[in-house]
Write an enzyme that holds these catalytic residues in place. Sequence first.
Site, short mmCIF file in Angstrom:
data_model
loop_
_atom_site.label_atom_id
_atom_site.label_comp_id
_atom_site.label_asym_id
_atom_site.label_seq_id
_atom_site.Cartn_x
_atom_site.Cartn_y
_atom_site.Cartn_z
N ASP A 97 3.78 -9.24 5.40
CA ASP A 97 2.82 -9.08 4.33
C ASP A 97 1.55 -9.72 4.21
OD1 ASP A 97 5.07 -8.43 2.60
OD2 ASP A 97 6.17 -10.33 2.83
N ASP A 102 4.31 -3.84 4.94
CA ASP A 102 4.94 -4.40 3.95
C ASP A 102 4.13 -4.75 2.68
OD1 ASP A 102 7.51 -5.34 3.00
OD2 ASP A 102 7.55 -6.98 4.33
N ASP A 106 3.76 -11.63 -1.56
CA ASP A 106 5.28 -11.73 -2.18
C ASP A 106 5.03 -13.32 -2.53
OD1 ASP A 106 5.78 -9.08 -1.37
OD2 ASP A 106 7.40 -9.74 0.03
N ARG A 142 5.58 -1.85 -7.74
CA ARG A 142 5.70 -3.18 -7.51
C ARG A 142 4.46 -3.90 -7.98
NH1 ARG A 142 9.28 -4.48 -1.94
NH2 ARG A 142 10.95 -3.01 -2.53
#
Length: 437
Positions: free
Chosen positions: A217, A256, A260, A315
Amino acid sequence: MNTQRWHGHATTIALVGCTALALTATGPAAQAQPRDPARGTLAANDGWASYGTGTTGGAAADADHVYTVTTWAGFKAALAAGGSAPKIIKVKGTIDAVSEGCASLAAPGYDFDAYLEKYAPEAWGLDTDLSAEPADSPEGLRRVSAANQDQTIKANVPANTTIIGVGKNAGFKGASLQIKAVDNVIVRNLTFESPIDCFPQWDPTDGAKGNWNSEYDTAVVYGSTHVWLDHNTFTDGSHPDSAAPTYFGMLYQQHDGELDVVRGADYVTASWNVFTEHDKTILIGNSDSESTAAGDRGHLKVTFHHNLFSKLVERAPRVRFGQVDSYNNHFVADSGYAYSYGIGKESQLVAEHNAFTLPTGVSAAKVLKRWNESPVTAADNYVNGKPVDLIAVHNAEIPGETLPSGAGWKPTLRTKVDPAKAVPGIVNCGAGAGRLR
């Protein structure tokens, strides 16, 4: 000030975002900032990161703990210097974490063509994963190569740190910022070009056709508290998924997430950022498993406001467990759009006063995606300039995936709330790196 400096080569990538007249944030957040933005702190009531002790980052750093960096090695050295004493790291130019290329990270003997030949579905099949492959196999050599990249591109951010870009063209390419098990971190005015996984893994058992799985990430908030991300740009930049090849009939996925927030992290505010040109963008809570849930329940409190979410697939964010407040954001979709808000296990999302710009043929029913039946508050949202009840249109057009209304809590940590209809102009002209004043 005795500013320390590490010199070196830096490349430049283009800023992504609004090109109109730059605006500063309105309200207390703007008024509270000192002349040097590196000494800036999060204003009172500005989202979840202002809760309790608030977020000051390295604002209290003395002269010996202020660094200016221009190389990846210099940046990592600055992070390690001085422990958790307050520090400010100023980034000049674009710093490439993999400036020598993916080949420099490959284990001796690793050959991608050999990997493709051995694990092609017609040769290997789709019933057995690669976990038992020995160290000298193509998969074993891929694992060593991946470990080299992991050690190279991840940078661990200590507590009480401010990382800030200098000017309009500062940032990182190919880096993974790890904000892990620390408190009080600020990241501002930086453009992040998403890291590419140089060595994705083929999993024959992932889905009916197998799949390529990638790591890294751009930024991870893992078990940390009081984190403020402000006026940054997150983009796939020169490596969009649209340019990626396919192998074994599947996209060779090398990305990715962009951000997060996981593993019991808490009190995070993301304001005035641009998230663009990406697939799986932001994840709040990374698993439905009960072992993970035990550490996530009661945590994962995150605020998103005045962010531009542009040309994303999904997302923005997907939420599990957390009390997430998303207001005054602008979402701009294109033909690849899947959804914006993912409603996950035990989530309590409040999505209010946002604006959505959807292309012809894309229904507002797609804005919300139900992964689990969790309650959501979605009031005063505009789609293409008109007010739309996002829950009602979702429930009407997507039978069998009913979402209950009412998240069960009311956000109080907000500064100025702009009218939803005005959000596109305000956000497009103020969000992203290079627009911090």
